[in-house]
Design a protein around this motif. Structure first.
Motif, PDB file in Angstrom:
ATOM      1  N   SER A  39       0.761  -1.214   0.117  1.00 19.10           N
ATOM      2  CA  SER A  39      -0.102  -0.141  -0.101  1.00 19.10           C
ATOM      3  C   SER A  39       0.723   1.249   0.000  1.00 19.10           C
ATOM      4  N   ILE A  40       0.316   2.098  -1.050  1.00 14.13           N
ATOM      5  CA  ILE A  40       1.451   3.465  -1.220  1.00 14.13           C
ATOM      6  C   ILE A  40       1.145   4.471   0.152  1.00 14.13           C
ATOM      7  N   ALA A  41      -0.161   4.157   0.795  1.00 12.71           N
ATOM      8  CA  ALA A  41      -0.175   5.060   2.028  1.00 12.71           C
ATOM      9  C   ALA A  41       0.570   4.904   3.273  1.00 12.71           C
ATOM     10  N   SER A  42       0.648   3.458   3.580  1.00 16.92           N
ATOM     11  CA  SER A  42       1.566   3.020   4.661  1.00 16.92           C
ATOM     12  C   SER A  42       2.878   3.284   4.528  1.00 16.92           C
ATOM     13  N   ARG A  43       3.398   2.980   3.114  1.00 15.69           N
ATOM     14  CA  ARG A  43       4.841   3.183   2.917  1.00 15.69           C
ATOM     15  C   ARG A  43       5.139   4.764   2.866  1.00 15.69           C
ATOM     16  N   TRP A  44       4.325   5.338   2.331  1.00 13.61           N
ATOM     17  CA  TRP A  44       4.726   7.109   2.437  1.00 13.61           C
ATOM     18  C   TRP A  44       4.694   7.591   3.751  1.00 13.61           C
ATOM     19  N   VAL A  45       3.626   7.040   4.378  1.00 12.42           N
ATOM     20  CA  VAL A  45       3.531   7.797   5.769  1.00 12.42           C
ATOM     21  C   VAL A  45       4.970   7.593   6.526  1.00 12.42           C
ATOM     22  N   ALA A  46       5.341   6.068   6.408  1.00 11.49           N
ATOM     23  CA  ALA A  46       6.671   5.833   7.196  1.00 11.49           C
ATOM     24  C   ALA A  46       7.948   6.514   6.508  1.00 11.49           C
ATOM     25  N   ASN A  47       8.033   6.431   5.163  1.00 10.15           N
ATOM     26  CA  ASN A  47       9.105   7.165   4.577  1.00 10.15           C
ATOM     27  C   ASN A  47       9.236   8.598   4.596  1.00 10.15           C
ATOM     28  N   PHE A  48       8.160   9.314   4.681  1.00 14.13           N
ATOM     29  CA  PHE A  48       8.082  10.767   5.034  1.00 14.13           C
ATOM     30  C   PHE A  48       8.289  10.795   6.549  1.00 14.13           C
ATOM     31  N   GLY A  49       7.881  10.019   7.246  1.00 10.95           N
ATOM     32  CA  GLY A  49       7.932  10.174   8.623  1.00 10.95           C
ATOM     33  C   GLY A  49       9.495  10.177   9.130  1.00 10.95           C
ATOM     34  N   ILE A  50      10.243   9.305   8.324  1.00  7.11           N
ATOM     35  CA  ILE A  50      11.806   9.102   8.856  1.00  7.11           C
ATOM     36  C   ILE A  50      12.486  10.180   8.181  1.00  7.11           C
ATOM     37  N   LEU A  51      11.858  10.782   7.135  1.00  3.89           N
ATOM     38  CA  LEU A  51      12.556  11.910   6.456  1.00  3.89           C
ATOM     39  C   LEU A  51      12.559  13.430   7.489  1.00  3.89           C
ATOM     40  N   LEU A  52      11.592  13.395   8.139  1.00  3.56           N
ATOM     41  CA  LEU A  52      11.110  14.310   9.125  1.00  3.56           C
ATOM     42  C   LEU A  52      12.206  14.300  10.229  1.00  3.56           C
ATOM     43  N   VAL A  53      12.262  13.027  10.690  1.00  6.97           N
ATOM     44  CA  VAL A  53      13.309  12.899  11.815  1.00  6.97           C
ATOM     45  C   VAL A  53      14.841  13.104  11.237  1.00  6.97           C
ATOM     46  N   MET A 245      14.622  -6.675   0.924  1.00  6.86           N
ATOM     47  CA  MET A 245      15.471  -7.555   1.570  1.00  6.86           C
ATOM     48  C   MET A 245      14.705  -8.797   1.998  1.00  6.86           C
ATOM     49  N   PRO A 246      14.999  -9.964   1.712  1.00  9.35           N
ATOM     50  CA  PRO A 246      14.094 -11.091   1.765  1.00  9.35           C
ATOM     51  C   PRO A 246      13.282 -11.318   3.178  1.00  9.35           C
ATOM     52  N   THR A 247      14.029 -11.295   4.191  1.00 13.04           N
ATOM     53  CA  THR A 247      13.435 -11.510   5.400  1.00 13.04           C
ATOM     54  C   THR A 247      12.507 -10.263   5.917  1.00 13.04           C
ATOM     55  N   ALA A 248      12.738  -9.180   5.135  1.00 13.96           N
ATOM     56  CA  ALA A 248      11.937  -7.985   5.692  1.00 13.96           C
ATOM     57  C   ALA A 248      10.837  -7.592   4.562  1.00 13.96           C
ATOM     58  N   ARG A 249      10.735  -8.680   3.681  1.00 10.29           N
ATOM     59  CA  ARG A 249       9.395  -8.330   2.581  1.00 10.29           C
ATOM     60  C   ARG A 249       8.184  -8.449   3.074  1.00 10.29           C
ATOM     61  N   GLY A 250       7.445  -7.639   3.177  1.00 12.08           N
ATOM     62  CA  GLY A 250       6.055  -7.944   3.834  1.00 12.08           C
ATOM     63  C   GLY A 250       5.969  -7.814   5.288  1.00 12.08           C
ATOM     64  N   HIS A 251       7.177  -7.641   5.783  1.00 13.12           N
ATOM     65  CA  HIS A 251       7.058  -7.269   7.249  1.00 13.12           C
ATOM     66  C   HIS A 251       6.751  -5.968   7.637  1.00 13.12           C
ATOM     67  N   PHE A 252       6.349  -5.678   9.039  1.00 10.63           N
ATOM     68  CA  PHE A 252       5.855  -4.303   9.382  1.00 10.63           C
ATOM     69  C   PHE A 252       6.966  -3.305   9.400  1.00 10.63           C
ATOM     70  N   THR A 253       8.226  -3.824   9.260  1.00 12.81           N
ATOM     71  CA  THR A 253       9.434  -3.033   9.121  1.00 12.81           C
ATOM     72  C   THR A 253       9.344  -1.940   8.165  1.00 12.81           C
ATOM     73  N   SER A 254       8.676  -2.472   7.023  1.00 14.19           N
ATOM     74  CA  SER A 254       8.493  -1.665   5.605  1.00 14.19           C
ATOM     75  C   SER A 254       7.538  -0.630   6.004  1.00 14.19           C
ATOM     76  N   ALA A 255       6.623  -0.519   7.001  1.00 10.74           N
ATOM     77  CA  ALA A 255       5.518   0.379   7.086  1.00 10.74           C
ATOM     78  C   ALA A 255       5.509   1.327   8.190  1.00 10.74           C
ATOM     79  N   ARG A 256       6.369   0.856   9.449  1.00 15.42           N
ATOM     80  CA  ARG A 256       6.202   1.559  10.289  1.00 15.42           C
ATOM     81  C   ARG A 256       7.449   2.157  10.824  1.00 15.42           C
ATOM     82  N   LEU A 257       7.322   3.609  11.271  1.00 17.87           N
ATOM     83  CA  LEU A 257       8.625   4.367  11.563  1.00 17.87           C
ATOM     84  C   LEU A 257       9.386   3.714  12.604  1.00 17.87           C
ATOM     85  N   PHE A 258       8.782   3.441  13.616  1.00 13.49           N
ATOM     86  CA  PHE A 258       9.531   2.857  14.813  1.00 13.49           C
ATOM     87  C   PHE A 258      10.375   1.867  14.777  1.00 13.49           C
TER      88      PHE A 258
END
Length: 280
Positions: A39-53, A245-258
């Motif tokens: 989902s573009i929404a979940s990825r973009w929120v996280a990616n823009f969030g880390i940009l802000l940090v 990354m194989p073990t990160a695909r589909g994992h929540f690490t791709s969509a959550r800033l923390f």
């Protein structure tokens, strides 16, 4: 004039970045190269969030940033170019080339040094590849990159104008070559002789080792050819290649800033080109 440029460089860079980002986002929406997996929404929120940090961290620890470093170097006569009597245009061209080469070298090092790879894998853990991937970097990596730029600028001594142009080109090219945009093959073939294109850089985000360890350039494409790290196309084709990354695909690490912020400190995450057994 130099003081005015330093005072307004952040605004100038922001305006150019926003213009290029919107253009490329529209392009990849109208003519996507690959089907999105997340989902573009979940990825973009996280990616823009880390940009802000990242932005807050840089402004807090390096308030003058790269352009300010150039101003300090110029005022104190530091760096090679401040010791040479070069024309403005020659100094600018040489400065842009040397800075781009240094960023290429820095990128290679982040893949080869285990502790740096731990930070850089946040960028590669994105399971999709689009304009937002260009802004997905861990804040510690960004701070180390800024420290590297400081040393580089104090050593080379590029002018304020050169550094502003380089920062604009670097950011603009990063957004361009991370876009999920379909570029005609004939155009791509010509353009990549000079610049890194989306199809060229996408290979670098493959989970296949020989592909992720290639195409390190951000702006100029010549460095990969010169140093033997050029890979023309992915083995499975752009539509079928596996990104991330194989073990990160589909994992929540791709969509959550923390979780993105904690990713460098996890041990059970790797790629086909980097495994945790090689990390401390």
């Amino acid at each position: 004039m130099t003081a005015d440029l330093i005072d307004n460089e952040a605004l100038i860079r922001l305006l150019v970045f926003v213009a290029i980002f919107i253009t490329m986002a529209a392009w990849e929406t109208l003519a996507p190269r690959r089907v999105r997996l997340v989902s573009i929404a979940s990825r973009w929120v996280a990616n823009f969030g880390i940009l802000l940090v990242d932005v807050l961290a840089v402004r807090l620890l390096f308030p003058i940033a790269a352009v300010g470093f150039a101003g300090v170097a110029s005022a104190n006569g530091w760096g090679l170019f401040n010791l040479l009597d070069l024309s403005v245009w020659l100094e600018c061209v040489l400065g842009l080339i040397l800075l781009d080469l240094a960023i290429y070298a820095q990128h290679v090092i982040t893949h080869k040094v285990p502790v740096l790879w731990r930070l850089h894998r946040v960028h590669h853990a994105d399971p999709d590849f689009d304009v937002s991937t260009a802004i997905r970097f861990h804040p510690i990596e960004i701070l180390l990159s800024m420290l590297f730029k400081a040393v580089l600028i104090f050593t080379i001594g590029p002018s304020v104008v050169t550094v502003i142009l380089f920062e604009i080109l670097l950011n603009g090219c990063a957004v361009f070559n991370h876009a999920n945009a379909k570029l005609p093959e004939s155009v791509d073939r010509v353009l990549r002789r000079v610049l890194v294109t989306p199809d060229m850089h996408r290979v670098h985000h493959s989970t296949t080792r020989t592909e992720s360890d290639s195409n390190f350039g951000f702006s100029l494409s010549i460095w990969d050819r010169i140093f033997g790290t050029y890979q023309p196309q992915p083995h499975d084709g752009h539509e079928n290649m596996t990104i991330g990354m194989p073990t990160a695909r589909g994992h929540f690490t791709s969509a959550r800033l923390f979780d993105m912020l904690l990713l460098p400190f996890w041990r059970k995450v790797g790629t086909a080109s980097k495994t945790e057994s090689s990390l401390p």
